[in-house]
Design an enzyme around this catalytic site. Structure first.
Site, PDB file in Angstrom:
ATOM      1  N   GLU A 139      41.001  42.597  47.555  1.00 42.37           N
ATOM      2  CA  GLU A 139      41.124  41.603  48.640  1.00 42.37           C
ATOM      3  C   GLU A 139      39.883  41.589  49.539  1.00 42.37           C
ATOM      4  O   GLU A 139      39.972  41.310  50.727  1.00 42.37           O
ATOM      5  CB  GLU A 139      42.385  41.851  49.478  1.00 42.37           C
ATOM      6  CG  GLU A 139      43.675  41.842  48.691  1.00 42.37           C
ATOM      7  CD  GLU A 139      43.870  40.594  47.858  1.00 42.37           C
ATOM      8  OE1 GLU A 139      43.286  39.552  48.196  1.00 42.37           O
ATOM      9  OE2 GLU A 139      44.608  40.656  46.859  1.00 42.37           O
ATOM     10  N   GLY A 140      38.744  41.879  48.953  1.00 42.13           N
ATOM     11  CA  GLY A 140      37.495  41.963  49.697  1.00 42.13           C
ATOM     12  C   GLY A 140      37.237  43.399  50.090  1.00 42.13           C
ATOM     13  O   GLY A 140      38.035  44.000  50.820  1.00 42.13           O
TER      14      GLY A 140
END
Length: 586
Positions: A439-440
């Site tokens: 998610e980053g």
């Protein structure tokens, strides 16, 4: 490792004594919601996490997932626990009531999500991504698509996935190559290869709904040319039930360091039939609805793993006898004292406790603001949106960095026993390590915080956060702690403002330090606020425990912020001066 026990006493303190949840629900007009109902939800959620999910954790890690003849099977008991989960309505907690959701406040659901993460991170992942997919479909899909898919996703009868990453395109989605070609009947033919897809295939449900980023034939270059498509594993028949198999297949299951009970798949789309979600070439904005929710949920994964590690370490420290305590014999009826009495072990346990409970308070403050955004439509709604946007990268980045530290401390408390399989502590380290990446990565979170959420925004989101915390400080009854909180928050505010005019390379070089500086500062404010509130608690253990843990945090953990602050205000010339070849020894 001892059986997981949900931290309901701390959660109830945060809801009832700290956030004053009954007044909160009155303020935002959340009809029918009160502390009695929420406490019952949390009690039942704790029971499910402890009895149905936690016992599957170690076995799931041992067994893993298997790909046989193109289909994925999950560890023994995982599917059965999921069927119990959806039968009891847990998947529908936050769903739109127009599509059979329960529409509960986030302050009711987030504690349950934390407990599930602590009980079994691998198992929780698929339900987490489904909840995020629900948000994207509900907000951006056509009414026709919602009528066909949303109720089944909300109930959990079908699960959802997020398909962004490609072998050559991770964070930089401008490099994305997957294609979608209009078919003339409102559908699209989607072709591409996606990797790292959580829950890409499994044996839990009759259908899986993939949300896939791809490019239309004449799409602009870069991220402005990405669209979002809903691609089901099985196409629906005339009765809106799964029928013909879509052209979607699993290439392989990733062989991973941890979360082995969760199927992380390579997905192949070979002219699969899909439908546009949102507008053409606006897919990234649609996907961010899902991603921002997932980023906070990943932060909760870190929080859950930290809680599980702390529980294990505390139990072991109470049982493990080894030498005598330096302050004198503590257990004269034993041949040695428990290591809990060793000051260095106490320091490790208090570090785990202070970081975990501080992050839980941050998560519940975030949940409270999500309630405000959900239930109000005046200026409070806009302010809450700004606070949520600012805190999202801090929650994701710091909570998962914190979890890596806390779970490693858990191993250290156990000594050599922590390094071997039977105690379960090394699994927590392996499982939580991914949370800093997906998610980053946390570097991306830091860049987002200092780049988009602070400097590019002109400090507006940061000021909304400052205002919220200032309002909390104003209600504190302990004047000494209140003065400390005012000073700490003001320092953070002034330091943040000093960065607004900095050069892009300087802020980029200071990004991670600013995220950690902000987190330690804000947790300090929250700890002072909690200790003030705990003084009025009817639970003596909570009152004394919060006060002493707050003192520990302020004395031994808060000083970490000063190291980060010194770097935050430093130019990046030392970083930029090192050229490519200078990283080598040649």
């Amino acid at each position: 490792m001892p059986q997981f026990k949900a931290p309901t006493a701390d959660i109830q303190f945060l809801l009832n004594d700290w956030l004053a949840i009954d007044q909160h629900y009155l303020n935002i007009g959340a009809e029918g919601m009160d502390s009695e109902l929420i406490n019952e939800i949390i009690a039942q959620g704790a029971k499910f996490a402890e009895d149905a999910v936690a016992p599957l954790n170690r076995e799931g890690d041992e067994e893993g997932c298997k790909l046989v003849n193109g289909s994925v099977t999950t560890p023994t008991g995982f599917a059965q626990a999921y069927h119990q989960y959806i039968a009891n309505g847990w998947n529908a907690m936050l769903g739109n009531p127009d599509f059979d959701g329960q529409d509960l406040p986030y302050t009711a659901a987030i504690p349950v999500h934390e407990m599930l993460n602590a009980a079994n991170l691998s198992w929780r992942l698929t339900t987490m991504l489904t909840e995020s997919a629900v948000l994207a479909v509900d907000k951006h899909a056509t009414e026709q698509l919602k009528a066909l898919y949303l109720s089944k996703l909300i109930s959990g009868e079908w699960t959802g996935t997020m398909n962004l990453t490609e072998p050559h395109a991770g964070t930089d989605l401008a490099l994305l190559n997957s294609k979608a070609i209009p078919q003339g009947d409102g559908s699209y033919s989607v072709t591409g290869n996606k990797i790292f897809i959580t829950g890409g295939d499994h044996d839990w449900t009759a259908n899986i709904i993939h949300l896939v980023l791809a490019r239309l034939p004449d799409a602009p270059a870069g991220v402005r040319g990405i669209s979002l498509f809903l691609v089901p594993k099985f196409l629906l028949n005339e009765n809106a039930e799964p029928g013909e198999k879509n052209a979607v297949s699993v290439g392989s299951i990733e062989k991973k360091m941890g979360i082995k009970g969760s199927p992380t798949c390579v997905m192949n789309y070979d002219g699969a039939t899909g439908w546009l979600v949102g507008e053409e070439n606006k897919g990234l904005a649609c996907m961010f609805t899902m991603m921002n929710d997932a980023r906070f949920q990943v932060g909760l994964q870190g929080l859950g793993a930290a809680e599980a590690s702390y529980q294990g370490a505390l139990s072991y420290a109470r049982d493990r006898l080894q030498s005598r305590a330096p302050q004198g014999v503590q257990q004269p009826d034993q041949k040695a004292d428990a290591i809990l009495h060793q000051p260095d072990v106490k320091k490790m346990l208090l570090t785990q406790k202070a970081l975990t409970e501080g992050c839980r308070a941050l998560a519940m403050l975030y949940a409270q603001q999500m309630d405000v955004e959900k239930y109000t439509s005046d200026e409070r709604h806009e302010q809450a949106k700004k606070v949520i946007a600012f805190l999202t990268p801090i929650c994701k980045g710091f909570m998962t960095d914190m979890a890596t530290e806390v779970t490693n401390i858990g191993i250290q408390v156990y000594g050599g026993h922590g390094y071997v399989r039977e105690w379960g502590m090394e699994q927590l380290v392996r499982d939580t390590r991914i949370a800093q990446l997906y998610e980053g990565t946390n570097g991306i979170q830091a860049a987002d915080l200092i780049g988009r959420k602070l400097t590019r925004d002109g400090g507006d989101m940061q000021q909304a956060t400052f205002t919220l915390l200032s309002s909390r400080i104003a209600t504190m009854t302990d004047s000494v702690r209140q003065a400390q909180a005012v000073s700490l928050l003001q320092e953070w505010n002034e330091t943040s403002k000093a960065l607004l005019g900095a050069k892009a390379e300087d802020t980029a070089g200071a990004a991670t330090d600013y995220l950690h500086y902000s987190a330690y500062s804000l947790l300090g404010v929250l700890w002072l606020d909690m200790a003030s509130a705990a003084a009025h608690s009817s639970n003596e253990h909570v009152a004394k425990g919060k006060a002493n843990t707050c003192n520990f945090y302020m004395k031994r953990l808060l000083p970490r912020k000063d190291i980060h602050k010194s770097v935050v205000l430093t130019a990046a010339d030392d970083l930029m001066a090192v050229e490519d070849q200078q990283f080598d020894y040649i």
